[in-house]
Design a protein around this motif. Structure first.
Motif, PDB file in Angstrom:
ATOM      1  N   THR A   1      44.386  -2.913  30.295  1.00 32.78           N
ATOM      2  CA  THR A   1      45.044  -3.931  30.462  1.00 32.78           C
ATOM      3  C   THR A   1      46.408  -3.531  31.288  1.00 32.78           C
ATOM      4  N   ILE A   2      46.638  -4.082  32.626  1.00 32.13           N
ATOM      5  CA  ILE A   2      47.779  -3.863  33.159  1.00 32.13           C
ATOM      6  C   ILE A   2      48.629  -5.270  33.377  1.00 32.13           C
ATOM      7  N   ARG A   3      49.960  -4.870  33.425  1.00 30.41           N
ATOM      8  CA  ARG A   3      50.844  -5.927  33.610  1.00 30.41           C
ATOM      9  C   ARG A   3      51.518  -6.078  35.199  1.00 30.41           C
ATOM     10  N   VAL A   4      51.299  -7.161  35.786  1.00 34.01           N
ATOM     11  CA  VAL A   4      51.780  -7.462  36.966  1.00 34.01           C
ATOM     12  C   VAL A   4      52.825  -8.646  36.856  1.00 34.01           C
ATOM     13  N   LEU A   5      54.117  -8.198  36.828  1.00 33.11           N
ATOM     14  CA  LEU A   5      55.231  -8.954  36.401  1.00 33.11           C
ATOM     15  C   LEU A   5      56.108  -9.267  37.454  1.00 33.11           C
ATOM     16  N   GLY A   6      57.014 -10.022  37.124  1.00 36.46           N
ATOM     17  CA  GLY A   6      58.036 -10.616  38.259  1.00 36.46           C
ATOM     18  C   GLY A   6      57.788 -11.781  38.980  1.00 36.46           C
ATOM     19  N   VAL A   7      56.678 -12.253  39.080  1.00 37.95           N
ATOM     20  CA  VAL A   7      56.181 -13.371  39.931  1.00 37.95           C
ATOM     21  C   VAL A   7      55.468 -14.247  39.184  1.00 37.95           C
ATOM     22  N   PRO A   8      55.655 -15.427  39.664  1.00 41.45           N
ATOM     23  CA  PRO A   8      54.617 -16.428  39.010  1.00 41.45           C
ATOM     24  C   PRO A   8      53.199 -16.280  38.949  1.00 41.45           C
ATOM     25  N   SER A   9      52.278 -16.773  37.989  1.00 45.32           N
ATOM     26  CA  SER A   9      50.885 -16.339  38.033  1.00 45.32           C
ATOM     27  C   SER A   9      50.216 -16.792  39.036  1.00 45.32           C
ATOM     28  N   ASP A  10      50.243 -18.057  39.951  1.00 43.84           N
ATOM     29  CA  ASP A  10      49.872 -18.428  40.940  1.00 43.84           C
ATOM     30  C   ASP A  10      49.814 -17.472  42.164  1.00 43.84           C
ATOM     31  N   ALA A  11      51.152 -16.838  42.261  1.00 39.95           N
ATOM     32  CA  ALA A  11      51.065 -15.820  43.345  1.00 39.95           C
ATOM     33  C   ALA A  11      50.476 -14.398  42.894  1.00 39.95           C
TER      34      ALA A  11
ATOM     35  N   ASP B   1      36.305  -5.349  34.328  1.00 41.40           N
ATOM     36  CA  ASP B   1      36.678  -4.261  33.374  1.00 41.40           C
ATOM     37  C   ASP B   1      38.111  -4.133  33.186  1.00 41.40           C
ATOM     38  N   VAL B   2      38.708  -5.039  33.989  1.00 39.47           N
ATOM     39  CA  VAL B   2      40.387  -4.803  33.809  1.00 39.47           C
ATOM     40  C   VAL B   2      40.803  -6.302  33.613  1.00 39.47           C
ATOM     41  N   ARG B   3      42.049  -6.441  32.817  1.00 44.95           N
ATOM     42  CA  ARG B   3      42.520  -7.500  32.463  1.00 44.95           C
ATOM     43  C   ARG B   3      44.006  -7.453  32.816  1.00 44.95           C
ATOM     44  N   ILE B   4      44.507  -8.510  33.741  1.00 42.30           N
ATOM     45  CA  ILE B   4      45.761  -8.524  34.338  1.00 42.30           C
ATOM     46  C   ILE B   4      46.750  -9.406  33.582  1.00 42.30           C
ATOM     47  N   VAL B   5      47.644  -9.193  33.244  1.00 43.78           N
ATOM     48  CA  VAL B   5      48.763 -10.038  32.347  1.00 43.78           C
ATOM     49  C   VAL B   5      49.757 -10.257  33.310  1.00 43.78           C
ATOM     50  N   THR B   6      50.280 -11.648  33.406  1.00 39.34           N
ATOM     51  CA  THR B   6      51.310 -11.851  34.387  1.00 39.34           C
ATOM     52  C   THR B   6      52.406 -12.263  33.497  1.00 39.34           C
ATOM     53  N   SER B   7      53.643 -12.417  34.090  1.00 40.62           N
ATOM     54  CA  SER B   7      55.139 -12.685  33.397  1.00 40.62           C
ATOM     55  C   SER B   7      54.758 -13.920  32.366  1.00 40.62           C
TER      56      SER B   7
ATOM     57  N   LEU C   1      40.506  -3.175  42.865  1.00 37.92           N
ATOM     58  CA  LEU C   1      42.010  -3.092  42.316  1.00 37.92           C
ATOM     59  C   LEU C   1      42.407  -1.735  43.063  1.00 37.92           C
ATOM     60  N   ALA C   2      41.629  -0.736  42.399  1.00 37.14           N
ATOM     61  CA  ALA C   2      42.061   0.701  42.792  1.00 37.14           C
ATOM     62  C   ALA C   2      41.792   1.260  44.292  1.00 37.14           C
ATOM     63  N   SER C   3      40.860   0.641  44.720  1.00 43.43           N
ATOM     64  CA  SER C   3      40.469   0.788  46.572  1.00 43.43           C
ATOM     65  C   SER C   3      41.612   0.176  47.237  1.00 43.43           C
ATOM     66  N   ALA C   4      42.200  -1.074  46.623  1.00 45.38           N
ATOM     67  CA  ALA C   4      43.411  -1.670  47.350  1.00 45.38           C
ATOM     68  C   ALA C   4      44.602  -0.920  47.240  1.00 45.38           C
ATOM     69  N   SER C   5      44.947  -0.356  46.164  1.00 47.16           N
ATOM     70  CA  SER C   5      46.308  -0.072  45.959  1.00 47.16           C
ATOM     71  C   SER C   5      46.280   1.318  45.106  1.00 47.16           C
ATOM     72  N   PRO C   6      47.339   2.188  45.878  1.00 50.13           N
ATOM     73  CA  PRO C   6      47.204   3.359  45.015  1.00 50.13           C
ATOM     74  C   PRO C   6      47.869   3.288  43.679  1.00 50.13           C
ATOM     75  N   VAL C   7      48.910   2.319  43.592  1.00 50.83           N
ATOM     76  CA  VAL C   7      49.857   1.943  42.489  1.00 50.83           C
ATOM     77  C   VAL C   7      48.962   1.568  41.417  1.00 50.83           C
ATOM     78  N   LEU C   8      48.116   0.291  41.866  1.00 50.41           N
ATOM     79  CA  LEU C   8      47.199  -0.122  40.854  1.00 50.41           C
ATOM     80  C   LEU C   8      46.312   0.925  40.322  1.00 50.41           C
ATOM     81  N   GLU C   9      45.733   1.771  41.284  1.00 52.56           N
ATOM     82  CA  GLU C   9      44.813   2.930  40.831  1.00 52.56           C
ATOM     83  C   GLU C   9      45.429   3.757  39.622  1.00 52.56           C
ATOM     84  N   LYS C  10      46.733   4.171  39.762  1.00 56.55           N
ATOM     85  CA  LYS C  10      47.253   5.067  38.945  1.00 56.55           C
ATOM     86  C   LYS C  10      47.385   4.195  37.657  1.00 56.55           C
ATOM     87  N   MET C  11      47.790   3.033  37.599  1.00 52.89           N
ATOM     88  CA  MET C  11      47.923   2.283  36.618  1.00 52.89           C
ATOM     89  C   MET C  11      46.656   1.978  35.678  1.00 52.89           C
TER      90      MET C  11
END
Ligand code: ZN
Ligand code: ZN
Length: 341
Positions: free
Chosen positions: A57-67, A16-22, A34-44
């Protein structure tokens, strides 16, 4: 990739979530994981849902997609997998810090610190500062103190010199602190040695005057220690020294008198024991003087340290009782501890 098979399987269920990388990759994931693992992701995720638009859709940016994939894999596994953490250490450290995943941050910090090399020390120090990673910072400091030349030859250091004087300053400061600490340890060791020698001299005086022979005679017995022989020679010198009473006196005689005074300060033989009075020269004179006037602080400290050094030496010499030795042997032979030795 087999490593991410479990993530793939979960993703096959209702993501139910789409994560978009850099680099523009899109990864399907599950909001509850995601929400149970990270309070920041929960808010996002919360914000994304409230924003409407028919998807999350949430963006996880700043590192390559394999990371990012490795990060998600560990969140789904919710445990450390050493090989995954080792392969993406710095990126996982950054992600775990940004998304506040404490257990992963600690594991990634340890993994990066354990694999630190001189060519990466400057970059990792920068990272440690940005990501509030004190153990990584300490590892950088240790490495720089150990092998400054190699760290200075690295590209990271050269870059810091040109563009980041604060970082260069921090590294130099850490190296200097380590050098100062080493110097302080060396000084402490040297003074411990000096107190140990004085404690040795006190034991030798006890032995010399307990045996009842004339102190200035160097006995033929080979059982005497070097310290004991030195003391006997010093006492022979004292007996015949012409400069003892001369203006300025004699340094060797003064030293012997100081040793007698030190003996009187640590001598525990009762003052008026008629059958066996202390035979060390001037012991009762110095004791009487000590009663009349209190010794200065420096002298009292010296006496305390020599007393402690004697006690420590006594402990080291003492034979370990058999029962203790046996249980120690048993303790050490158990396989759990054997490998720690
Ligand atoms: Zn002299
Ligand atoms: Zn005495």
């Amino acid at each position: 990739m087999a490593l991410y098979a479990d993530l793939d399987a979960l993703r096959a269920s209702a993501a139910d979530v789409r994560i978009v990388t850099s680099d523009g990759q899109s990864i399907a994931a599950h909001s509850y994981v995601l929400a149970s693992a990270s309070p920041v992701l929960e808010k996002m995720i919360d914000r994304a849902w409230r924003g409407g638009g028919g998807g999350c859709t949430i963006r996880v940016l700043g590192v390559p997609s394999d990371a990012v994939l490795a990060f998600l894999h560990l969140l789904y596994a919710s445990r450390v997998e050493e090989d995954v953490v080792a392969a993406h250490g710095p990126q996982l450290l950054a992600l775990a810090h940004a998304y506040r995943v404490g257990w992963l941050k600690r594991a990634a910090e340890a993994a990066v610190a354990a694999r630190l090399t001189p060519d990466r020390a400057a970059d990792m120090l920068k990272l440690a500062g940005l990501l509030d990673a004190p153990r990584l910072r300490a590892a950088c400091a240790r490495l720089a103190a150990k092998d400054l030349a190699a760290v200075e030859a690295s590209d990271g250091w050269r870059f810091a010199r040109r563009h980041d004087p604060a970082l260069e300053m921090e590294l130099l400061q850490m190296v200097e602190d380590a050098a100062r600490r080493r110097a302080r340890w060396a000084k402490e060791r040297a003074s411990q040695e000096a107190y140990g020698q004085l404690a040795d001299a006190m034991d030798s005086l006890d032995r010399i005057f307990a045996s009842g022979d004339t102190a200035a005679e160097v006995p033929s017995s080979t059982s005497t220690t070097e310290c004991e022989q030195g003391l006997r020679l010093l006492m022979r010198h004292f007996a015949t020294c012409a400069r003892r009473a001369a203006p300025g006196g004699c340094a060797r005689c003064r030293r012997l008198l100081q040793l007698f005074r030190l003996h009187a300060s640590v001598c525990d033989r009762p003052e008026h024991e008629h059958d066996q009075p202390c035979r060390v020269p001037l012991c009762s004179n110095f004791k009487a003087r000590m009663q009349a006037e209190k010794a200065d602080k420096t002298w009292r400290l010296l006496v305390k340290k020599v007393t402690r050094a004697r006690a420590m030496a006594g402990l080291a010499d003492r034979r370990v009782p058999e029962i203790v030795a046996m249980s120690w042997a048993r303790y050490n032979s158990s396989s759990k501890w054997a490998k720690l030795r």
